[in-house]
Design a protein around this motif. Structure first.
Motif, short mmCIF file in Angstrom:
data_model
loop_
_atom_site.label_atom_id
_atom_site.label_comp_id
_atom_site.label_asym_id
_atom_site.label_seq_id
_atom_site.Cartn_x
_atom_site.Cartn_y
_atom_site.Cartn_z
N MET A 194 0.84 -1.19 0.00
CA MET A 194 0.00 0.00 0.00
C MET A 194 0.87 1.25 0.00
O MET A 194 0.59 2.22 -0.70
N ARG A 195 1.97 1.20 0.77
CA ARG A 195 2.87 2.34 0.83
C ARG A 195 3.48 2.61 -0.56
O ARG A 195 3.44 3.73 -1.05
N ALA A 196 4.01 1.54 -1.18
CA ALA A 196 4.66 1.70 -2.49
C ALA A 196 3.67 2.24 -3.51
O ALA A 196 3.96 3.16 -4.28
N SER A 197 2.47 1.69 -3.47
CA SER A 197 1.46 2.06 -4.44
C SER A 197 1.01 3.51 -4.24
O SER A 197 0.78 4.25 -5.20
N THR A 198 0.89 3.93 -2.99
CA THR A 198 0.49 5.30 -2.69
C THR A 198 1.57 6.29 -3.10
O THR A 198 1.29 7.35 -3.68
N ASP A 205 0.53 13.14 -12.43
CA ASP A 205 0.16 14.48 -12.90
C ASP A 205 -1.20 14.92 -12.37
O ASP A 205 -1.39 16.06 -11.98
N TYR A 206 -2.15 13.98 -12.35
CA TYR A 206 -3.49 14.39 -11.93
C TYR A 206 -3.54 14.79 -10.47
O TYR A 206 -4.41 15.53 -10.04
N VAL A 207 -2.59 14.29 -9.70
CA VAL A 207 -2.52 14.70 -8.29
C VAL A 207 -2.04 16.15 -8.19
O VAL A 207 -2.57 16.96 -7.43
N ARG A 208 -1.04 16.48 -9.04
CA ARG A 208 -0.56 17.87 -9.06
C ARG A 208 -1.68 18.80 -9.50
O ARG A 208 -1.87 19.87 -8.95
N THR A 209 -2.44 18.34 -10.50
CA THR A 209 -3.57 19.15 -10.96
C THR A 209 -4.57 19.38 -9.84
O THR A 209 -5.04 20.50 -9.63
N VAL A 220 -7.27 15.54 -1.63
CA VAL A 220 -6.39 15.06 -2.70
C VAL A 220 -6.00 13.61 -2.41
O VAL A 220 -6.10 12.74 -3.27
N VAL A 221 -5.59 13.35 -1.18
CA VAL A 221 -5.13 12.01 -0.84
C VAL A 221 -6.28 11.00 -0.90
O VAL A 221 -6.18 9.97 -1.56
N SER A 222 -7.41 11.35 -0.26
CA SER A 222 -8.46 10.34 -0.18
C SER A 222 -9.15 10.11 -1.52
O SER A 222 -9.50 8.98 -1.86
N ARG A 223 -9.36 11.18 -2.31
CA ARG A 223 -10.11 10.98 -3.56
C ARG A 223 -9.23 10.64 -4.75
O ARG A 223 -9.62 9.87 -5.61
N VAL A 226 -5.49 7.68 -3.10
CA VAL A 226 -5.79 6.36 -2.54
C VAL A 226 -6.66 5.51 -3.45
O VAL A 226 -6.42 4.32 -3.62
N ARG A 227 -7.64 6.14 -4.07
CA ARG A 227 -8.55 5.33 -4.90
C ARG A 227 -7.81 4.59 -6.00
O ARG A 227 -8.10 3.44 -6.29
N ASN A 228 -6.85 5.25 -6.62
CA ASN A 228 -6.07 4.57 -7.64
C ASN A 228 -5.03 3.63 -7.06
O ASN A 228 -4.75 2.58 -7.61
N ALA A 229 -4.48 4.07 -5.93
CA ALA A 229 -3.42 3.25 -5.32
C ALA A 229 -3.98 1.92 -4.82
O ALA A 229 -3.25 0.94 -4.69
#
Lengths: 308, 297
Positions: A194-198, A205-209, A220-223, A226-229
């Motif tokens: 989970m750590r590596a994936s997160t 890029d979409y996280v920066r956006t 940002v983290v929860s939506r 984490v959802r993708n990770a």
């Protein structure tokens, strides 16, 4: 989706067929005639031997025995134990499976509940003391053999402190130590993944956006992260659930729990053909079905898989 | 053709190695792993010189006796010196870990390369074989095979090796599939190289990085499997000292002589830890693009 489904189902059934052939031929390589084992020291005539052979079907050609076996298995009839006569193998297996299933499902839910938050927090606070502690824990958790952790727990909680029963299931307390051992192992693996994936997700890029448009870090983290990770972690969880039932053989042995693992070891030692064969086959089919289900769920939640 | 050989600059290979070593050296835990493994190898090669007593001699009247100056780890349940047995146990762990991994790598790389390079029906058939092997729960398979073939050191090495190749085949197949389409493979083919030459000179060297990483991470798991088998009485047989077998005695006498179960477990843990850390270091050094995948099964 339908094509993906069909092809996975096709592959799955081929594998199950191969598994059944593999299991059957493995058991027929065992040295020693099961009939001799049944008879043991008793005085019997050749005629009686032949009769027993006939009754159990050992006199027929191997391929015929195989087809009868597969047909029976498919109907859920696992036959009778040759060694412990009179007990249907199905009853033995289902009784033992209850213990093993309780043990594993309990451990599994606990470890998911602990490991995923641990992995996410470690990734978000990368290089912090918490992250460091998690990595040390998970590195140790993957290196220490679980049966040894079990032995050390017995020394501590049964011998020194006297809080928990060392062996068997005298009460619900008998589950505490075995569950704890499996949880430690699973948590080490899942938290690390989970750590590596997160961490990987945070770099996207979409996280920066998402940050750039002013969302709070929590959202940002929860939506977004984490959802993708969760995707790759879900796969691993799926693949491992199927393996769990068999992964606890040694743990059941350490704590003398009357589960599938114990039944399996006992049957191997007593050359109890039918039981060993049935357990190996059932467990392998579970693995195949578990993998298939995971693939399908994964194909459903991540369209890239089924199209690509 | 012959002239092409001379185009490959020889010193380049060494600098590749040096660069990998530099990257490896940066990861301290990996260095610790390497040092521990070197010490372990020495232990396994000359256990008779390092152990203070015989590992099979039974000291009379010393059943489960506690540690003393001449016997720092005490005695086991029939009065053998625990320290000497623990030192001798390294031999079994390393033999099984290294040989079984060797077998798995050779079989897995061969099958994976054939599967990926030949494609088509061969690939489909081999892939189903890999799926089937992966469908058997490892320990269940090993226990059954060990009982069928009769448990011994050789049996353990062979069955772990022969059943463990599937993951190597998967990785190699996937890599070969992509390497087959690379420009330099095309160039080699255009220059008239045959299949064998392309596989051995152009494709296999490029998949060895991931394979080495996978192998070093896998050895730890194999040592745990071996000790689990011995723990269940289906591995290396007594009086040979193996850590798993010693733990099995430790379990039987856990409420009377708990000290028997400590040292072998510590050694298994340290050894597995050392190989895992070495693997992490090698991954950084040889295969930087690979992510942190835990290969535990």
């Amino acid at each position: 989706m339908l094509r993906y489904l069909a092809s996975r189902l096709m592959q799955g059934s081929v594998v199950i067929l191969l598994v059944s052939i593999g299991t059957f031929s493995m058991m027929h390589l065992i040295p020693g005639d099961p009939v001799d084992l049944m008879v043991g020291e008793a005085q019997v005539t050749q005629e009686q031997l032949d009769m027993i052979r006939k009754k159990w079907g050992f006199d027929r050609p191997v391929h015929e025995q195989y087809f009868t076996w597969v047909a029976n298995m498919a109907r859920g009839d696992f036959g009778q134990s040759v060694v412990r006569t009179g007990v249907p193998v199905r009853n033995m297996i289902s009784e033992a499976a209850v213990v093993t299933a309780k043990l594993n499902l309990l451990a599994f839910f606990i470890s998911i509940a602990i490991a995923l938050p641990m992995g996410i927090v470690a990734a978000v606070r990368r290089y912090s003391g918490f992250d460091y502690a998690i990595m040390v824990f998970s590195t140790l958790g993957l290196a220490l053999p679980n049966f040894w952790i079990g032995l050390m727990l017995i020394v501590l909680f049964s011998l020194l402190l006297g809080w928990l029963p060392p062996f068997g299931l005298p009460s619900w307390q008998g589950y505490v130590m075995p569950v704890a051992v499996i949880v430690a192992n699973q948590t080490a693996l899942l938290a690390r993944m989970m750590r590596a994936s997160t961490i990987e997700g945070i770099g996207e890029d979409y996280v920066r956006t998402a940050r750039a448009k002013g969302l709070t870090e929590g959202i940002v983290v929860s939506r977004h992260v984490v959802r993708n990770a969760l995707l790759p972690v879900v796969t691993v969880i799926g693949y491992r659930i199927a393996f769990l039932l068999s992964g606890t053989i040694v743990i059941e042995n350490v704590f003398a729990l009357p589960g599938l693992g114990q039944l399996f070891i006992e049957s191997v030692n007593r050359v109890d053909y039918q039981v060993v064969q049935a357990i190996v086959f059932v467990l392998s089919v579970l693995v195949v079905l578990g993998n298939l289900l995971t693939d399908l769920v994964y194909g459903y939640i991540d369209p890239r898989i089924r199209i690509g | 053709m012959i002239q092409r050989e001379t185009v490959i600059p020889v010193p380049y290979r060494r600098s590749e190695f040096t660069r990998a070593w530099r990257r490896f050296r940066r990861y301290r835990p990996g260095l610790f792993g390497l040092c521990f493994i070197v010490a372990l190898v020495i232990m396994a090669v000359i256990p008779d010189l390092l152990s203070p007593h015989s590992h099979i001699y039974i000291f009379r009247g010393m059943r489960g006796a506690p540690p003393s100056w001449s016997h720092p780890l005490g005695f086991d349940h029939i009065g053998r010196d625990m320290l000497s047995r623990t030192i001798w146990g390294s031999r079994v762990a390393l033999i099984v870990g290294l040989l079984a991994t060797g077998i798995s790598v050779v079989v897995g790389v061969t099958i994976g390369a054939a599967s990926g390079y030949l494609g088509g029906r061969v690939d489909a058939a081999l892939s189903r074989l890999v799926d089937t092997l992966m469908a058997f729960p490892v320990l269940v398979l090993l226990i059954t095979l060990s009982a069928v073939l009769g448990p011994s050191l050789v049996t353990v090495v062979v069955i772990i090796g022969v059943t463990g190749w599937a993951q190597y085949a998967r990785v190699v197949r996937a890599d070969v599939l992509s390497l087959r389409e690379r420009e330099y493979t095309l160039a080699a083919r255009a220059a008239g190289a045959g299949d064998a030459r392309i596989i051995f000179r152009h494709i296999l060297p490029n998949v060895m990085g991931p394979v080495i990483v996978l192998a070093s991470l896998g050895i730890g798991g194999i040592i745990i499997l071996e000790s689990a088998l011995s723990f269940l009485g289906l591995g290396v047989q007594p009086p040979t000292a193996s850590w798993g077998g010693m733990l099995s005695d430790g379990r039987a006498f856990i409420l009377i002589y708990p000290q028997i179960a400590i040292a072998p477990g510590v050694m298994i843990s340290l050894t597995v830890l050392a190989f895992n850390l070495l693997g992490d270091g090698l991954r950084d050094a040889l295969d930087p693009r690979q992510k942190d995948v835990s290969l535990d099964r």
